[in-house]
Design an enzyme around this catalytic site. Structure first.
Site, PDB file in Angstrom:
ATOM      1  N   GLY A 299      -6.967  -7.074   1.702  1.00  0.00           N
ATOM      2  CA  GLY A 299      -7.100  -8.456   1.263  1.00  0.00           C
ATOM      3  C   GLY A 299      -6.988  -9.367   2.463  1.00  0.00           C
ATOM      4  O   GLY A 299      -6.756  -8.891   3.589  1.00  0.00           O
ATOM      5  N   GLY A 300      -7.165 -10.634   2.240  1.00  0.00           N
ATOM      6  CA  GLY A 300      -7.087 -11.585   3.334  1.00  0.00           C
ATOM      7  C   GLY A 300      -5.712 -11.603   3.972  1.00  0.00           C
ATOM      8  O   GLY A 300      -5.552 -11.873   5.154  1.00  0.00           O
ATOM      9  N   TYR A 301      -4.702 -11.283   3.181  1.00  0.00           N
ATOM     10  CA  TYR A 301      -3.327 -11.303   3.675  1.00  0.00           C
ATOM     11  C   TYR A 301      -3.008 -10.096   4.530  1.00  0.00           C
ATOM     12  O   TYR A 301      -2.086 -10.102   5.314  1.00  0.00           O
ATOM     13  CB  TYR A 301      -2.375 -11.332   2.481  1.00  0.00           C
ATOM     14  CG  TYR A 301      -2.695 -10.242   1.495  1.00  0.00           C
ATOM     15  CD1 TYR A 301      -2.227  -8.958   1.707  1.00  0.00           C
ATOM     16  CD2 TYR A 301      -3.503 -10.499   0.394  1.00  0.00           C
ATOM     17  CE1 TYR A 301      -2.573  -7.948   0.843  1.00  0.00           C
ATOM     18  CE2 TYR A 301      -3.841  -9.481  -0.477  1.00  0.00           C
ATOM     19  CZ  TYR A 301      -3.380  -8.207  -0.252  1.00  0.00           C
ATOM     20  OH  TYR A 301      -3.730  -7.205  -1.102  1.00  0.00           O
ATOM     21  N   GLY A 302      -3.765  -8.978   4.345  1.00  0.00           N
ATOM     22  CA  GLY A 302      -3.444  -7.739   5.048  1.00  0.00           C
ATOM     23  C   GLY A 302      -3.777  -6.564   4.156  1.00  0.00           C
ATOM     24  O   GLY A 302      -4.507  -6.706   3.182  1.00  0.00           O
ATOM     25  N   VAL A 304      -2.865  -2.985   1.823  1.00  0.00           N
ATOM     26  CA  VAL A 304      -1.879  -2.338   0.965  1.00  0.00           C
ATOM     27  C   VAL A 304      -1.959  -0.835   1.236  1.00  0.00           C
ATOM     28  O   VAL A 304      -3.049  -0.261   1.250  1.00  0.00           O
ATOM     29  CB  VAL A 304      -2.167  -2.602  -0.524  1.00  0.00           C
ATOM     30  CG1 VAL A 304      -1.103  -1.949  -1.389  1.00  0.00           C
ATOM     31  CG2 VAL A 304      -2.230  -4.086  -0.806  1.00  0.00           C
ATOM     32  N   ASP A 419      -0.847 -16.928  -9.288  1.00  0.00           N
ATOM     33  CA  ASP A 419      -2.078 -16.215  -8.942  1.00  0.00           C
ATOM     34  C   ASP A 419      -2.347 -15.084  -9.914  1.00  0.00           C
ATOM     35  O   ASP A 419      -2.625 -13.959  -9.510  1.00  0.00           O
ATOM     36  CB  ASP A 419      -2.007 -15.716  -7.498  1.00  0.00           C
ATOM     37  CG  ASP A 419      -3.387 -15.370  -6.936  1.00  0.00           C
ATOM     38  OD1 ASP A 419      -4.389 -15.826  -7.526  1.00  0.00           O
ATOM     39  OD2 ASP A 419      -3.463 -14.645  -5.941  1.00  0.00           O
TER      40      ASP A 419
END
Ligand SMILES: *[C@@H]1O[C@H](CO)[C@@H](O)[C@H](O)[C@H]1NC(C)=O
Ligand SMILES: *[C@@H]1O[C@H](CO)[C@@H](O)[C@H](O)[C@H]1NC(C)=O
Ligand SMILES: *[C@@H]1O[C@H](CO)[C@@H](O)[C@H](O)[C@H]1NC(C)=O
Ligand SMILES: *[C@@H]1O[C@H](CO)[C@@H](O)[C@H](O)[C@H]1NC(C)=O
Ligand SMILES: *[C@@H]1O[C@H](CO)[C@@H](O)[C@H](O)[C@H]1NC(C)=O
Ligand SMILES: *[C@@H]1O[C@H](CO)[C@@H](O)[C@H](O)[C@H]1NC(C)=O
Ligand SMILES: *[C@@H]1O[C@H](CO)[C@@H](O)[C@H](O)[C@H]1NC(C)=O
Length: 634
Positions: A299-302, A304, A419
């Protein structure tokens, strides 16, 4: 209402009223005839409560037309008197007893006083970043008749506003917030301010909806109120950003390396949680040094990762990138609070890690239970082969509702997820729904409507009042839940692309089918073991009610659970308001219960929405949210 009028007088400085009226009689360059063009001859029908707002909105439209023709936002001061007279004679065609200036408290020269030192198109363009302006041009250069393009345009406009309503200048503005609207109507939209869709979307002048008993068309006014709220939000946001920046300086501790340990009995949280703080080395062992094969999501955050704890338990690890050590304190605190919330329909947090490594910079990782069956999104839209059966979907809908109801009403402090989306609803081996990803969770101070710092969420799922005004309540989650439920029922994604490749919201589609008396057409074709028409219809109605654009039309999650679990019937769905997303009532309430901090910045568009980084949202806490304040002042 009285509160609103207070804002009115408060915001427009009337001090510079010219004592010398005699020389304000130059010809007025504003063309009030354009109002007649928009209305097509239909008179505005306004009651005494709304006509001042109507005149404000109508004036903005006229000013937008003037800006389009001349490049100036305001008519010269020496024409003030004439301009009011022209406006008055336009209004008097419909209501001869209404004197604008004396009824609404407008001073004569005020018509020529606007925002700080912005007088021309060039001034304005110099003040705002060109990328933001381009985004406005692309979002608003389409017909704004329908709610989706209108929402897209107004969302980009709130970003535009945030870009120039900054710093101390905001303390002395009169009508700054509306400049983005006036500008967009004049230059971004090819139809110009006199286009009906534009007038309705940007100035809330609706000439098409018919009045009571259909005898005359009415003009509806909303935006004045919105603009008031926007200005106030921005004022307060500015103040908060300033305070938080100061606080952050004092608070700049980093954790560096940590030792394995168990935190329990936290001071502010009265819970016996056991949360493991992993060291970075342990995390590396668990994920086999972050090997590629162990990545299960990106994802954009990093990324998994999947991992195995020393005791053999399989876990999922979410690794945030681009973090700064500065936010660790509030990150840790947040993680501890989240870990204290346990419910069968919520993904349990097992531990976390914060560390700074030489090679990879600052790291934040959270460790959760691994969900064997992926997410609802995978099942609905991925290539999982078999379609989910109706009993499974029912179980997922109910489980998700229970999990959310617990977050809202069972957890202490109560948590707004922010979210909710299909990819955040995970499924365990028994297909029990587990709400995941509290990365964006905000803690809800009791009895307080939450004004968020930064709109975070995913396009298509975000409640309109939250996307546009940053107003965050439990009901924003209810909206997103409604969207997920619609996805479950229809097998369609939250945002559809139609033939002209314009985005259409699934919520709008479902609403139009329900209104046409065909709720069952929402249901996905060929759903295995589909239930009885009555039950399916009930679910559709609940989903449409939950995703109602008006905040107060939506039920609470508790009520949703009750409706799903019992025979309780679904209340009738209120007609949608003019498609300016949030109705006036909502805005008034939000103005009335105004109490949080807020800044109207929302991501600039699609991509930003979808990839808003969790880590950034953790960091954003330091930029001025009241979320962490609430926690830290406990
Ligand atoms: C109005 O202003 C003009 C110049 O701005 C001045 O000459 C005139 O005396 C003023 N009249 C009154 C009545 O104050
Ligand atoms: C002010 O207005 C009056 C008439 O309204 C006119 O006679 C006079 O010349 C004007 N003065 C100035 C300085 O424009
Ligand atoms: C009014 O002001 C504008 C600019 O401020 C000026 O160009 C115009 O000549 C003035 N008109 C009169 C009648 O004084
Ligand atoms: C005002 O606008 C109307 C409609 O756009 C137009 O027909 C008219 O010529 C305009 N009047 C002036 C003085 O520009
Ligand atoms: C407006 O004033 C601000 C300072 O108050 C200044 O930074 C800015 O450049 C000015 N803008 C224009 C267009 O004059
Ligand atoms: C606001 O602006 C006016 C003139 O534009 C100025 O006289 C006044 O001092 C300003 N007030 C503040 C608080 O900056
Ligand atoms: C808006 O779109 C039209 C054609 O669709 C184009 O001619 C016009 O230049 C565009 N305007 C802006 C401001 O991008």
């Amino acid at each position: 209402m009285s509160l609103l009028f207070f804002f009115f007088f408060f915001i427009f400085p009337l001090s510079s009223f010219a004592a010398n009226d005699t020389n304000l009689t130059a010809p007025c360059p504003l063309n009030f005839t354009v109002l007649t063009v928009v209305s097509g001859g239909s008179p505005p029908s306004f009651d005494s409560g709304t006509r001042c707002q109507y005149t404000r909105q109508a004036l903005r439209l006229v000013q937008s037309d003037y800006l389009r023709r001349t490049g100036f936002f305001l008519s010269p001061v020496n024409s003030s008197e004439t301009c009011w007279d022209d406006f008055q004679s336009f209004i008097n065609q419909y209501d001869s007893n209404f004197d604008i200036r004396s009824s609404c408290g407008f001073q004569t020269t005020w018509i020529s006083e606007g925002c700080i030192n912005i007088t021309t198109k060039q001034d304005f363009e110099a003040l705002v970043p060109s990328a933001t302006l381009q985004n406005v041009e692309s979002s608003c250069n389409q017909s704004l008749e329908n709610s989706s393009p209108c929402a897209l345009c107004t969302t980009s406009l709130s970003t535009l506003q945030a870009s120039y309503l900054t710093g101390p200048s905001v303390g002395n503005v009169s009508d700054c917030a509306s400049y983005s609207l006036i500008y967009a109507a004049a230059f971004a939209n090819q139809g110009g301010p006199t286009d009906r869709g534009t007038a309705r979307c940007l100035f809330s002048l609706d000439f098409t909806s018919s009045g009571s008993s259909g005898k005359k068309r009415t003009i509806v006014i909303v935006v004045v109120v919105i603009v008031m709220v926007l200005v106030l939000l921005l004022l307060i946001a500015g103040f908060w950003v300033y305070r938080r920046l100061k606080e952050e300086k004092n608070n700049n501790k980093s954790f560096g390396k940590t030792e394995m340990g168990v935190i329990s009995g936290l001071d502010s949280i009265n819970q016996s949680t056991t949360l493991i703080r992993f060291t970075f080395d342990e995390i590396k062992k668990i994920t086999r040094n972050f090997s590629r094969d162990s990545i299960i999501g990106r994802g954009g955050y990093g990324n998994v990762y999947k991992g195995v704890l020393p005791d053999g338990t399989e876990v999922a690890l979410k690794r945030f990138k681009n973090c700064s050590a500065a936010g660790d304190a509030s990150f840790t605190h947040e993680v501890e609070v989240i870990a204290s919330v346990r419910h069968v329909n919520l993904v349990a947090l097992r531990g976390y890690c914060t560390a700074t490594t030489q090679l990879e910079g600052h790291q934040r990782i959270i460790v959760c239970d691994l969900m064997k069956n992926g997410s609802v999104h995978d099942h609905l839209f991925g290539n999982m082969g078999k379609k989910l059966s109706w009993p499974m979907r029912q179980q997922i809908a109910l489980g998700t509702a229970r999990g959310l109801a617990y977050l809202h009403y069972g957890a202490q402090p109560s948590i707004i997820h922010r979210d909710i989306k299909a990819s955040n609803i995970l499924l365990d081996e028994k297909f029990e729904a587990k709400v995941a990803d509290f990365g964006l969770a905000k803690f809800n101070p009791e009895g307080m409507t939450h004004m968020s710092t930064r709109v975070a969420g995913t396009m298509g799922y975000v409640a309109p009042e939250y996307a546009l005004y940053g107003q965050l309540t439990e009901r924003s989650d209810v909206f997103s839940y409604g969207v997920v439920l619609l996805e479950l029922l229809s097998g369609k994604k939250a945002l559809q692309t139609n033939d002209e490749s314009q985005p259409t919201a699934l919520t709008d589609l479902a609403w139009s089918l329900v209104r046409a008396g065909r709720p069952l057409d929402v249901i996905e074709d060929g759903m295995p073991e589909a239930g009885s028409p009555e039950v399916l219809e009930k679910y559709v109605l609940i989903a449409v009610l939950c995703s109602h654009p008006q905040l107060y039309a939506r039920p609470t999650m508790d009520q949703v659970v009750k409706m799903l679990e019992t025979d309780q019937s679904v209340p009738s769905i209120p007609e949608r308001p003019i498609p300016l997303v949030a109705g006036r009532i909502d805005i008034e309430r939000s103005a009335g219960s105004f109490g949080g901090s807020g800044q109207l910045s929302s991501p600039t568009g699609y991509q930003a929405y979808a990839f808003e980084s969790d880590c950034r949202s953790f960091n954003s806490k330091e930029e001025g949210s009241s979320g962490s304040r609430v926690l830290s002042t406990d």
